[in-house]
Each structure stands twice: as C-alpha cells, then as structure tokens.
Design an enzyme around this catalytic site. Sequence first.
Site, PDB file in Angstrom:
ATOM      1  N   HIS A 109      11.100   2.535  -7.633  1.00  0.00           N
ATOM      2  CA  HIS A 109      10.955   1.642  -6.474  1.00  0.00           C
ATOM      3  C   HIS A 109       9.617   0.932  -6.569  1.00  0.00           C
ATOM      4  CE1 HIS A 109      11.667   1.080  -1.866  1.00  0.00           C
ATOM      5  NE2 HIS A 109      10.859   0.130  -2.333  1.00  0.00           N
ATOM      6  N   ASP A 167       0.122   7.559  -1.184  1.00  0.00           N
ATOM      7  CA  ASP A 167      -1.118   6.797  -1.324  1.00  0.00           C
ATOM      8  C   ASP A 167      -2.150   7.158  -0.266  1.00  0.00           C
ATOM      9  OD1 ASP A 167       0.126   5.667   0.858  1.00  0.00           O
ATOM     10  OD2 ASP A 167       0.013   3.595   0.147  1.00  0.00           O
ATOM     11  N   ASP A 174       6.268   1.847  -4.522  1.00  0.00           N
ATOM     12  CA  ASP A 174       6.560   0.724  -3.616  1.00  0.00           C
ATOM     13  C   ASP A 174       5.505  -0.372  -3.796  1.00  0.00           C
ATOM     14  OD1 ASP A 174       7.988  -0.722  -1.759  1.00  0.00           O
ATOM     15  OD2 ASP A 174       7.374   0.450  -0.021  1.00  0.00           O
TER      16      ASP A 174
END
Length: 394
Positions: free
Chosen positions: A66, A264, A290
Amino acid sequence: MIVLCAKRLYTPQEEIKDPILFIEDGLISAVSSRAQQEIPKNATVIDLVKDGLADAILAPGFVDIHMHGGAGLDVMRATPGELPHLNQFLTTHGVTGYFPTTVAAPLDQTCRALERLAHAIEASQSSPAANGDAVQARPLGIHLEGPFLSHKRRGVHPPEYLVEPTLAIFESLWQAARGQVRMMTIAPELPGALEVIAEAARRKVCVSIGHSDAVLEDALAGVRAGARHATHTFNAMRPLDHRDPGILAEVLTDDQLSADIIVDGIHVAPEVVQIFLRAKGLERSVLITDATAAAGMPDGTYQLGPIQVEVKDGKCTKDGNLAGSVLTMDRAVRNVTRFAGWTLQDAVRAATLNATRAVGLAQHGHLSPGAEANIVVLNGDGEVKKTMVRGRIV
C-alpha cells in the site's frame, strides 16, 4: 553462481548464523550455514563481513502492498519514464517489490492510470539481465483503494469520485488494469459490496476491508463473502466501542484476517501499535507505508492522485486531515522494534513474508530455495546497507 556470506540471515521465520546463500539465474537455490555446506570453487563469493559490514544481516526484500508514491512522484500520474526514479528510491529503503495504490478519482482518469501501471508491471516481469534495466524495486500488482469507499470514512478521498460497488464498474477497472489488480480496499457495508467482494475474491484479488463505517455484522458479512485482510487498521474505520464494537472488533479478533498498519508514530499511537501487534500476532501483522509522493522530499505541496496535499514536519495532510504519509518501510520496521519491543527479525517478517502471504505472492518475502533473490542487507540497528533485486545488487 553467486554466494552471499553474512553474519546472520532471517528467512524470516528463523535465524541462521554465519549463513551462506546461493543464487542462480536470479533465484535462491540453497540457504545454509558455513558449518553445513561448502562453497563451490567456481562461485562468485560476496562476503559482506569481509567487505566491512561486521553485523551484516541478510533478510528478504521489503514488500509494500500500500503506497501511493515517493521521491516526488505519484503512481497515478507518473509516466513510464518517471517510474524508475521512484523504483530506485524505494530500493534505497530496502523495498524490492510494491503495489502502486490508487485513490478515488474520475473513473476515466483511474482507468488511464491503471493502463500505465499495468504496462509497468508487465515490463518489470521480463529479465533485467536481458533487457539491461537498472536494478530497482518492481511493481508487482495494483492495489485499488477506491472508488468503493464509505463517504463517512473516506479520509481525504474526494467524495464526488466515490461510487457504490457494481460488477460492471469492477469489470471496467479490471479490464483497464489487464488483470493486474492484486488487492482492493472496499467498505463491506455499501450496497452491492458483497457481490463485488465475492467476484474479486474469485479472481484471486486480496479483498481488504477498510475506509469503512461497518458495524460488526457488516464486517462479518464481508469476510464471509471473501475478504481476508484489513486496510490501515484504525485509520478511516468506525472507532472501537465496547458495546458496539463494529469493524475493528472483527479485524482484531478474527484469525482469518491479516491486517496492515501505518507505524509512523503519527497515524497510530505507539501504545495502540502494541495492541494491534498483540492482537494480530507474528503471522498476521503487516506493515505498510501509505507513502505519498512526498516521501523522501522536503516540506511542501505534493500530489496524491487528484488531490494536493501539504507536508510539514513529517505530517502529510489535506485541510487538516491526514493524507497518507512520508514513511519509508525501513523506518516502519525500526519503529516496530522501538514501539513494541519486537525483535528486528519479527519486525522484518511483518514487512516481508506476512505481506506476501496476505496477497498471494509465493516467490517473494522469504529467503528459501525457489524464491526470487530479492534481498536487503541490514545492520544490527535495521538500517539498509545494500539491496539485491533478482540476484543483482543495487
């Protein structure tokens, strides 16, 4: 024949000390230890310890299922001539394979992007040694994130481009992608979703529930229809309530489902990362980035499909809402060791084998005979020192 020597090797299920790894024609032919097997005299030996990497660890190349871009490039907008720049950026962070991921956009624009991405995937399937391509990460399949998303949990996906799932729309996207769709995020509560989930699953697409306001019963129905994964857990999902648990209860408790998460420190608090990892365990936890075009770039304005996003101090937003990330996979791996106390070996598994098993990539994500020789060399702190794609070192 190429033989790699290092201090340790993660398969990633097990650790081998003083390993030797044999590569022939871009594939791994054997994995052993120096004590168990001799190196043939005619082999080309790359001894990473003798070359100055005293704590060198061989691990499978990371696979990001992703991601929307990086190095200033958005996967929906990049031309075939621009993608190699992104691919080379990814290899510096240990990624050897990835799923370019769409966002909701006008269907004609999405179809054009899918055609370009399908061409890039097909081109990458040829032998790099034969066509003289640079050694770089490869797109392995397309992830459709949209247009079948919940309006209430759409995140920054433009509402005007969201549509209710139909077999006809799915078929048009499939045809544009020339069958290269390997993953699809869908809100299971939408009218028509279950029929589309079943058809996508029949075509071996990894159907992932996400961007969803589903109650528990709708999430269960999605799994029964064929969904087997969950997209960026906690983000763009109905929050967990102790009396009305909703989609998150299904994601966190169902052992049929693997699930991914953005580690993150911005999208999910470290303490909640720990909850996720304990719930999904060593086998079903998957790391994703992402990442947007802003990954690896300074603060500024960048594209995310049809959307402009702002990046400041490591946070990517649109009108104050999170809009992807600037995360790299090597940092995600290190963050798992910091946030949850996982070993580096277990964190690597979440970025390799768990991801490839979730999406059905049998030749990727592990170091064992028959697998592609996609390898990242790490030091003991999880920093990337070298990357190898199909037996060739970057």
